[in-house]
Design a protein around this motif. Structure first.
Motif, PDB file in Angstrom:
ATOM      1  N   GLU A 192       7.460 -14.093  -3.468  1.00  0.00           N
ATOM      2  CA  GLU A 192       6.096 -13.557  -3.583  1.00  0.00           C
ATOM      3  C   GLU A 192       6.103 -12.035  -3.452  1.00  0.00           C
ATOM      4  O   GLU A 192       5.417 -11.335  -4.202  1.00  0.00           O
ATOM      5  CB  GLU A 192       5.203 -14.173  -2.504  1.00  0.00           C
ATOM      6  CG  GLU A 192       4.992 -15.671  -2.630  1.00  0.00           C
ATOM      7  CD  GLU A 192       4.197 -16.236  -1.470  1.00  0.00           C
ATOM      8  OE1 GLU A 192       3.642 -15.424  -0.688  1.00  0.00           O
ATOM      9  OE2 GLU A 192       4.140 -17.464  -1.326  1.00  0.00           O
ATOM     10  N   VAL A 193       6.856 -11.540  -2.476  1.00  0.00           N
ATOM     11  CA  VAL A 193       6.917 -10.094  -2.243  1.00  0.00           C
ATOM     12  C   VAL A 193       7.536  -9.383  -3.443  1.00  0.00           C
ATOM     13  O   VAL A 193       7.014  -8.372  -3.924  1.00  0.00           O
ATOM     14  CB  VAL A 193       7.727  -9.786  -0.961  1.00  0.00           C
ATOM     15  CG1 VAL A 193       7.975  -8.284  -0.833  1.00  0.00           C
ATOM     16  CG2 VAL A 193       6.983 -10.297   0.261  1.00  0.00           C
TER      17      VAL A 193
ATOM     18  N   ILE B 198      11.365   0.513  -0.723  1.00  0.00           N
ATOM     19  CA  ILE B 198      10.432  -0.180   0.170  1.00  0.00           C
ATOM     20  C   ILE B 198      10.589  -1.688   0.029  1.00  0.00           C
ATOM     21  O   ILE B 198      10.612  -2.427   1.015  1.00  0.00           O
ATOM     22  CB  ILE B 198       8.980   0.251  -0.130  1.00  0.00           C
ATOM     23  CG1 ILE B 198       8.804   1.749   0.136  1.00  0.00           C
ATOM     24  CG2 ILE B 198       7.993  -0.544   0.722  1.00  0.00           C
ATOM     25  CD1 ILE B 198       7.490   2.315  -0.372  1.00  0.00           C
ATOM     26  N   CYS B 199      10.711  -2.154  -1.218  1.00  0.00           N
ATOM     27  CA  CYS B 199      10.868  -3.581  -1.489  1.00  0.00           C
ATOM     28  C   CYS B 199      12.163  -4.120  -0.874  1.00  0.00           C
ATOM     29  O   CYS B 199      12.169  -5.153  -0.208  1.00  0.00           O
ATOM     30  CB  CYS B 199      10.856  -3.826  -2.997  1.00  0.00           C
ATOM     31  SG  CYS B 199      11.069  -5.546  -3.483  1.00  0.00           S
TER      32      CYS B 199
ATOM     33  N   LEU C 257       0.836  -1.200   0.000  1.00  0.00           N
ATOM     34  CA  LEU C 257       0.000   0.000   0.000  1.00  0.00           C
ATOM     35  C   LEU C 257       0.870   1.249   0.000  1.00  0.00           C
ATOM     36  O   LEU C 257       0.607   2.202  -0.747  1.00  0.00           O
ATOM     37  CB  LEU C 257      -0.916  -0.007   1.223  1.00  0.00           C
ATOM     38  CG  LEU C 257      -1.848   1.202   1.388  1.00  0.00           C
ATOM     39  CD1 LEU C 257      -2.778   1.334   0.189  1.00  0.00           C
ATOM     40  CD2 LEU C 257      -2.649   1.084   2.681  1.00  0.00           C
ATOM     41  N   GLU C 258       1.924   1.237   0.809  1.00  0.00           N
ATOM     42  CA  GLU C 258       2.839   2.382   0.857  1.00  0.00           C
ATOM     43  C   GLU C 258       3.498   2.600  -0.506  1.00  0.00           C
ATOM     44  O   GLU C 258       3.625   3.737  -0.975  1.00  0.00           O
ATOM     45  CB  GLU C 258       3.906   2.143   1.924  1.00  0.00           C
ATOM     46  CG  GLU C 258       4.886   3.301   2.076  1.00  0.00           C
ATOM     47  CD  GLU C 258       5.984   3.022   3.083  1.00  0.00           C
ATOM     48  OE1 GLU C 258       6.931   3.826   3.162  1.00  0.00           O
ATOM     49  OE2 GLU C 258       5.906   1.989   3.782  1.00  0.00           O
ATOM     50  N   ALA C 259       3.907   1.504  -1.153  1.00  0.00           N
ATOM     51  CA  ALA C 259       4.549   1.609  -2.465  1.00  0.00           C
ATOM     52  C   ALA C 259       3.578   2.149  -3.513  1.00  0.00           C
ATOM     53  O   ALA C 259       3.944   2.977  -4.353  1.00  0.00           O
ATOM     54  CB  ALA C 259       5.080   0.243  -2.896  1.00  0.00           C
TER      55      ALA C 259
ATOM     56  N   ALA D 203      17.345  -7.165   1.497  1.00  0.00           N
ATOM     57  CA  ALA D 203      18.518  -7.232   0.621  1.00  0.00           C
ATOM     58  C   ALA D 203      19.456  -6.074   0.936  1.00  0.00           C
ATOM     59  O   ALA D 203      19.076  -5.095   1.587  1.00  0.00           O
ATOM     60  CB  ALA D 203      18.091  -7.185  -0.844  1.00  0.00           C
ATOM     61  N   THR D 204      20.702  -6.192   0.444  1.00  0.00           N
ATOM     62  CA  THR D 204      21.709  -5.168   0.722  1.00  0.00           C
ATOM     63  C   THR D 204      21.839  -4.167  -0.417  1.00  0.00           C
ATOM     64  O   THR D 204      22.084  -2.979  -0.185  1.00  0.00           O
ATOM     65  CB  THR D 204      23.081  -5.837   0.961  1.00  0.00           C
ATOM     66  OG1 THR D 204      22.960  -6.752   2.047  1.00  0.00           O
ATOM     67  CG2 THR D 204      24.144  -4.803   1.300  1.00  0.00           C
TER      68      THR D 204
END
Length: 323
Positions: free
Chosen positions: A276-277, A164-165, A142-144, A171-172
């Protein structure tokens, strides 16, 4: 003098106990029976599996010594179920706890004897880790999505979505890139090196090949959790930073895949949940691209209409349809 139960009565009682034990151990939720002093009187098989300790070792231990986290201590008032164990409440009390990097909703139900005194407490745990993750994922998505109309350009929206992801997955480093006009190379929108040393000239072409190519061609997330030992390593240019693991999520625009979100070096590697994300965020980035294209088309049409009105040799009057 109490009459001894008959053989049939004894058999019936034994069968009932056996059936109750079978049901108790068939419950997939970890269940413990506690006394008012928080000593463990009984556990089911699900509790043994969760804690990793046998029933014989668990009996008579304190519940907070084997089940709860550091926020559950013996001091009065600190235990979320203290009112249950003190007999102050007659209803269920719920609380969330963290155990072995997972989230559990614990419900404590008091059991009173015939004199109204607390006799036992049923302690039932439900693993809500996936539910909590999905709630967090929904909030992040929702934020994205909200960043799309607030961004001045697609690059700005893509950067916000990527940030955001990346933070949600853990991840780095990574980047967002679009397919070039020749459809053979990637054009970087931006690169996030995560502060890691990389000596590759960013002006060099970035051919669409290897793991990247798989994501472009299949329209699905492609990843490797052992990148440096995989067949994809041969495509890395000299001086590139070390990539322990790599993931590419397609940026979908209808049936087309005009770009990818790349993520790398997540501690512990990418899991199914991360796939999935990443896929969902790729779809949101595709939505941002569509929004940007529509916005540019509207601006172009407005400029065309404005020029037509300004440069027409004939008088033009625009009338509101409702007047």
């Amino acid at each position: 003098m109490a009459q001894k139960p008959s053989y049939e009565e004894f058999e019936r009682i034994s069968k009932e106990r056996h059936d109750l034990e079978l049901i108790y151990n068939s419950v997939t939720n970890p269940v413990m029976v506690l006394d008012p002093d928080q000593n463990i009187l009984s556990v089911n098989l699900a509790t043994e599996r969760l804690i990793g300790i046998s029933k014989s070792e668990l009996l008579n231990k304190k519940c907070y010594d084997v089940m709860h986290s550091e926020n559950c201590v013996t001091q009065s008032g600190c235990c979320p179920f203290q009112k249950v164990f003190s007999g102050e409440v007659a209803n269920n009390i719920e609380a969330e706890i963290e155990l072995k990097n997972e989230s559990f909703l614990v419900i404590c139900t008091p059991v009173f004897d015939k004199n109204g005194q607390l006799d036992k407490v049923f302690h039932v745990s439900t693993n809500v880790t996936l539910l909590k993750k999905n709630e967090k994922k929904a909030l992040m998505l929702l934020e994205a999505t909200r960043t799309i109309p607030l961004s001045k350009s697609f690059t700005e929206a893509a950067k916000s979505i990527y940030d955001i992801c990346k933070d949600h997955i853990g991840a780095t480093c990574g980047y967002v890139a679009m397919k070039s006009e020749n459809e053979k190379d990637n054009d970087l929108l931006f690169l996030d090196d995560g502060g890691l040393p990389c000596f590759v000239d960013p002006s060099l072409p970035m051919p669409i090949r290897g793991l990247r190519k798989e994501s472009y061609e299949t329209g699905e997330v492609a990843y490797s959790n052992d990148f440096m030992n995989s067949s994809y390593k041969k495509y890395m240019p000299e001086g590139h930073m070390v990539l322990e693991n790599v993931l590419f999520s397609p940026l979908k625009f209808g049936d087309e895949v005009p770009g990818v979100i790349g993520l790398a070096n997540k501690p512990g590697g990418f899991k199914e949940y991360d796939i999935e994300v990443a896929k969902a965020f790729g779809e949101i980035a595709g939505l941002a691209l569509r929004h940007s294209v529509i916005k540019e088309e509207l601006v172009e049409k407005e400029h065309f209409s404005s020029n037509l009105l300004d440069k027409s040799p004939n008088p033009i009057l625009v009338i509101d349809s409702e007047k």
